[in-house]
Scaffold this active site. Structure first.
Site, PDB file in Angstrom:
ATOM      1  N   ARG A  25       1.166   4.025   0.872  1.00 38.83           N
ATOM      2  CA  ARG A  25       1.106   3.993   2.278  1.00 38.83           C
ATOM      3  C   ARG A  25       2.274   2.743   2.873  1.00 38.83           C
ATOM      4  O   ARG A  25       1.824   1.934   3.751  1.00 38.83           O
ATOM      5  CB  ARG A  25       0.354   4.242   2.826  1.00 38.83           C
ATOM      6  CG  ARG A  25      -0.477   5.607   3.039  1.00 38.83           C
ATOM      7  CD  ARG A  25      -0.368   6.761   3.181  1.00 38.83           C
ATOM      8  NE  ARG A  25      -0.828   8.074   3.464  1.00 38.83           N
ATOM      9  CZ  ARG A  25      -1.812   8.832   4.310  1.00 38.83           C
ATOM     10  NH1 ARG A  25      -2.265   7.649   5.313  1.00 38.83           N
ATOM     11  NH2 ARG A  25      -2.324   9.373   3.557  1.00 38.83           N
ATOM     12  N   ARG A  29       1.418   2.824  10.020  1.00 38.70           N
ATOM     13  CA  ARG A  29       1.168   1.450  10.872  1.00 38.70           C
ATOM     14  C   ARG A  29       0.962   0.816  10.855  1.00 38.70           C
ATOM     15  O   ARG A  29       0.786   0.009  12.046  1.00 38.70           O
ATOM     16  CB  ARG A  29       0.540   2.851  11.482  1.00 38.70           C
ATOM     17  CG  ARG A  29       0.839   4.021  11.966  1.00 38.70           C
ATOM     18  CD  ARG A  29      -0.215   4.798  13.119  1.00 38.70           C
ATOM     19  NE  ARG A  29      -1.656   5.278  12.231  1.00 38.70           N
ATOM     20  CZ  ARG A  29      -2.582   5.753  11.779  1.00 38.70           C
ATOM     21  NH1 ARG A  29      -2.937   6.601  13.056  1.00 38.70           N
ATOM     22  NH2 ARG A  29      -3.389   6.308  10.459  1.00 38.70           N
ATOM     23  N   ARG A  38       8.624   5.470  14.362  1.00 32.95           N
ATOM     24  CA  ARG A  38       7.765   6.678  14.312  1.00 32.95           C
ATOM     25  C   ARG A  38       8.028   7.237  15.994  1.00 32.95           C
ATOM     26  O   ARG A  38       8.219   9.046  16.255  1.00 32.95           O
ATOM     27  CB  ARG A  38       6.025   6.536  14.417  1.00 32.95           C
ATOM     28  CG  ARG A  38       5.474   7.474  14.926  1.00 32.95           C
ATOM     29  CD  ARG A  38       4.707   8.139  13.655  1.00 32.95           C
ATOM     30  NE  ARG A  38       2.678   7.714  13.870  1.00 32.95           N
ATOM     31  CZ  ARG A  38       2.734   9.105  14.349  1.00 32.95           C
ATOM     32  NH1 ARG A  38       3.312   9.536  15.528  1.00 32.95           N
ATOM     33  NH2 ARG A  38       1.668   9.275  14.877  1.00 32.95           N
ATOM     34  N   ASP A  75       4.815  14.024   3.659  1.00 36.30           N
ATOM     35  CA  ASP A  75       2.846  13.899   3.406  1.00 36.30           C
ATOM     36  C   ASP A  75       3.102  15.168   2.359  1.00 36.30           C
ATOM     37  O   ASP A  75       3.610  16.327   2.162  1.00 36.30           O
ATOM     38  CB  ASP A  75       2.807  14.009   4.980  1.00 36.30           C
ATOM     39  CG  ASP A  75       1.441  14.209   4.829  1.00 36.30           C
ATOM     40  OD1 ASP A  75       0.917  13.261   5.160  1.00 36.30           O
ATOM     41  OD2 ASP A  75       0.592  15.236   4.223  1.00 36.30           O
ATOM     42  N   TYR A 152      -7.540  21.316   1.931  1.00 37.86           N
ATOM     43  CA  TYR A 152      -6.966  20.720   3.296  1.00 37.86           C
ATOM     44  C   TYR A 152      -6.524  22.624   3.571  1.00 37.86           C
ATOM     45  O   TYR A 152      -6.645  22.643   4.696  1.00 37.86           O
ATOM     46  CB  TYR A 152      -6.272  20.084   3.901  1.00 37.86           C
ATOM     47  CG  TYR A 152      -5.872  18.731   3.486  1.00 37.86           C
ATOM     48  CD1 TYR A 152      -6.577  18.195   5.051  1.00 37.86           C
ATOM     49  CD2 TYR A 152      -5.781  18.169   1.824  1.00 37.86           C
ATOM     50  CE1 TYR A 152      -6.704  16.347   4.667  1.00 37.86           C
ATOM     51  CE2 TYR A 152      -6.570  16.912   2.654  1.00 37.86           C
ATOM     52  CZ  TYR A 152      -6.885  16.327   3.155  1.00 37.86           C
ATOM     53  OH  TYR A 152      -6.641  14.499   2.602  1.00 37.86           O
TER      54      TYR A 152
HETATM   55  O1  1CP Z   1       2.591   6.112   0.464  1.00 34.88           O
HETATM   56  C1  1CP Z   1       3.837   6.333   1.367  1.00 34.88           C
HETATM   57  O2  1CP Z   1       3.911   5.321   2.311  1.00 34.88           O
HETATM   58  C2  1CP Z   1       4.403   7.074   1.749  1.00 34.88           C
HETATM   59  C3  1CP Z   1       4.366   8.759   2.949  1.00 34.88           C
HETATM   60  C4  1CP Z   1       3.084   9.057   2.276  1.00 34.88           C
HETATM   61  C5  1CP Z   1       2.135   9.447   1.511  1.00 34.88           C
HETATM   62  C6  1CP Z   1       2.461   9.506   0.197  1.00 34.88           C
HETATM   63  C7  1CP Z   1       1.986   9.496   3.646  1.00 34.88           C
HETATM   64  C8  1CP Z   1       2.428   9.733   5.120  1.00 34.88           C
HETATM   65  N1  1CP Z   1       0.985  10.286   3.356  1.00 34.88           N
HETATM   66  C9  1CP Z   1       0.842  10.302   2.387  1.00 34.88           C
HETATM   67  C10 1CP Z   1       0.176  10.773   1.076  1.00 34.88           C
HETATM   68  C11 1CP Z   1      -1.155  11.980   1.649  1.00 34.88           C
HETATM   69  N2  1CP Z   1      -1.234  12.405   2.820  1.00 34.88           N
HETATM   70  C12 1CP Z   1      -2.377  11.685   0.898  1.00 34.88           C
HETATM   71  C13 1CP Z   1      -2.793  11.240  -0.310  1.00 34.88           C
HETATM   72  C14 1CP Z   1      -2.634  10.024  -0.871  1.00 34.88           C
HETATM   73  C15 1CP Z   1      -3.941   9.426   0.500  1.00 34.88           C
HETATM   74  O3  1CP Z   1      -5.114   9.334  -0.177  1.00 34.88           O
HETATM   75  O4  1CP Z   1      -3.909   8.717   1.006  1.00 34.88           O
HETATM   76  C16 1CP Z   1      -3.305  12.800   1.858  1.00 34.88           C
HETATM   77  C17 1CP Z   1      -4.951  13.040   1.354  1.00 34.88           C
HETATM   78  C18 1CP Z   1      -2.678  13.000   2.864  1.00 34.88           C
HETATM   79  C19 1CP Z   1      -3.075  13.907   4.572  1.00 34.88           C
HETATM   80  C20 1CP Z   1      -3.059  13.138   5.091  1.00 34.88           C
HETATM   81  N3  1CP Z   1      -2.050  12.927   6.158  1.00 34.88           N
HETATM   82  C21 1CP Z   1      -4.051  12.224   6.285  1.00 34.88           C
HETATM   83  C22 1CP Z   1      -4.866  11.604   5.681  1.00 34.88           C
HETATM   84  C23 1CP Z   1      -6.275  12.997   6.393  1.00 34.88           C
HETATM   85  C24 1CP Z   1      -7.783  13.277   6.010  1.00 34.88           C
HETATM   86  O5  1CP Z   1      -8.752  12.591   7.238  1.00 34.88           O
HETATM   87  O6  1CP Z   1      -7.811  13.798   5.451  1.00 34.88           O
HETATM   88  C25 1CP Z   1      -3.040  11.382   7.557  1.00 34.88           C
HETATM   89  C26 1CP Z   1      -3.903  10.713   7.790  1.00 34.88           C
HETATM   90  C27 1CP Z   1      -1.831  11.607   7.657  1.00 34.88           C
HETATM   91  C28 1CP Z   1      -0.513  11.132   7.739  1.00 34.88           C
HETATM   92  C29 1CP Z   1      -0.147  10.367   7.512  1.00 34.88           C
HETATM   93  N4  1CP Z   1       0.421  10.833   6.100  1.00 34.88           N
HETATM   94  C30 1CP Z   1       1.749   9.563   6.099  1.00 34.88           C
HETATM   95  C31 1CP Z   1       1.045   8.649   7.078  1.00 34.88           C
HETATM   96  C32 1CP Z   1       1.830   7.554   7.384  1.00 34.88           C
HETATM   97  C33 1CP Z   1       0.486   9.062   7.973  1.00 34.88           C
HETATM   98  C34 1CP Z   1      -0.265   8.673   8.841  1.00 34.88           C
HETATM   99  C35 1CP Z   1       0.606   9.156  10.679  1.00 34.88           C
HETATM  100  C36 1CP Z   1       1.068   8.624  11.656  1.00 34.88           C
HETATM  101  O7  1CP Z   1       2.505   7.634  11.785  1.00 34.88           O
HETATM  102  O8  1CP Z   1       0.232   8.337  12.606  1.00 34.88           O
END
Ligand code: 1CP
Length: 343
Positions: A25, A29, A38, A75, A152
């Site tokens: 990540r 943010r 964003r 994502d 999910y």
């Molecule tokens: O790592 C990076 O910078 C690359 C981008 C990336 C990756 C690899 C994002 C952007 N998401 C992911 C993987 C991801 N997405 C995972 C696996 C890794 C982990 O465990 O963190 C998972 C479970 C998700 C699902 C997801 N997408 C969630 C979690 C939901 C939950 O409650 O279980 C969330 C909040 C997102 C949104 C998201 N994806 C990425 C970002 C930066 C965000 C936040 C969105 C925003 O900008 O508000």
């Protein structure tokens, strides 16, 4: 040709005095420039599907910090969407999806061959980023592992204990298995297309692997990873794969050997000293600083960073956090951590 990039060299088994480093990540943010892009995109999914903007946020942490790896901005939930699930994000809460709980829900999904219709902008992001990267930086593609993606798709949201997915696994095994197989096949096609578009490494995120116990871990974390990796290796033998069975605990031992992964990413629930003895003996490991240090900083962060580097110094290691950096992280702590790693 032997790899010259630090990250690729570590994944090939080279022991380096200063390990390569990137952060899960790393585009996110906690960075003001991310928040600005964003805001320009309007919403998260538009950001993911607009290649110029997704490429921009992929590159932001490289410009700011000079990480050794640039991870594609996308994502794991784009694959469910490409398979026909509805997907939207509720501000302040997280993702929502239409649910798969019956044979009819499963039958309504799209075929694996159709995913590229939705996902082609993601490949375009990689094609834009690749020539923009400094020559020493490695481009990382990724996907969610089948179990995590299924949790999910079944629940329609993130869940603390993956209860709905466990319930479907117990209550309707044929539908559950069919869903795992569909995601497995889609993931092979998605990651192959990412490699063809320029990804030099791919990572499989099994964020909820820790809730699979005993035989379930073998069947739904290990076996799908092995199937995906062996097919990717058949098509792209030169491309290394990082597997992240998060919270796998004792199941980390032998995971690389059993699945064919070139590197196992470790969460911070296991100690680096334990993992060096039990996991790194099989090859490269990635990890595993607690992400909370990016919030709290100070001498403890520096000490912990150095301890992890020392623990993994005798084998191939990619420095990273044990999970994603959080929105409340201080960007200056990332700089201080990098200084502790690189001197
Ligand atoms: O790592 C990076 O910078 C690359 C981008 C990336 C990756 C690899 C994002 C952007 N998401 C992911 C993987 C991801 N997405 C995972 C696996 C890794 C982990 O465990 O963190 C998972 C479970 C998700 C699902 C997801 N997408 C969630 C979690 C939901 C939950 O409650 O279980 C969330 C909040 C997102 C949104 C998201 N994806 C990425 C970002 C930066 C965000 C936040 C969105 C925003 O900008 O508000």
């Amino acid at each position: 040709m032997a790899a010259t990039k630090k990250l690729l060299r570590a994944l090939a088994g080279e022991v380096q005095a200063v390990p390569p480093v990137w952060l899960m990540r790393q585009a996110g943010r906690y960075l003001p420039e991310y928040k600005a892009t964003r805001a320009r995109a309007g919403d998260f999914l538009t950001l993911c599907y607009t290649p110029d903007l997704a490429a921009e946020v992929t590159l932001q942490p490289i410009r700011r910090y000079g990480f050794d790896g640039a991870i594609l901005f996308a994502d794991i939930l784009l694959v469910p969407q490409a398979l026909g699930a509805d997907l939207w994000f509720v501000t302040g809460e997280g993702p929502r999806l239409s649910t798969i709980t019956t044979q009819d829900d499963f039958d309504a999904l799209r075929r694996v061959g159709d995913i590229h219709e939705t996902l082609s902008p993601i490949y375009e992001t990689l094609r834009i980023v690749k020539p923009e990267l400094p020559p020493e930086v490695t481009l990382i593609g990724f996907a969610g592992a089948p179990w995590t993606v299924a949790t999910y798709m079944i629940a329609g949201r993130g869940t603390p204990d993956q209860g709905p997915a466990h319930a479907l696994k117990q209550g309707n095994r044929p539908v559950f298995d069919a869903l795992i197989d569909r995601i497995t096949a889609a993931t092979v096609e998605y990651l192959s297309a990412q490699i063809e578009a320029g990804a030099e490494v791919v990572k499989l995120f099994d964020s909820w692997a820790g809730s699979l116990k005993g035989a379930d871990f073998e069947r739904y974390a290990l076996a799908p990873a092995k199937a995906i990796i062996s097919e990717l290796k058949a098509r792209h033998p030169q491309t290394p794969v990082i597997a992240f069975p998060r919270q796998a605990g004792a199941h980390y031992v032998g995971f690389a050997r059993s699945t064919g992964a070139d590197c196992v990413a470790l969460d911070n629930s296991v100690s680096a000293e334990w993992a060096a003895a039990k996991v790194q003996v099989d090859g490269c490991v990635q990890g595993n600083l607690d992400p909370k240090h990016m919030v709290t900083g100070g001498p403890t962060m520096i000490d912990e960073t150095r301890r992890i580097i020392r623990a993994f110094a005798n084998g191939p290691h990619v420095f990273n956090l044990g999970h994603g950096i959080t929105p409340d992280a201080d960007p200056d702590n990332v700089s201080r951590m990098l200084e502790a790693i690189r001197g």
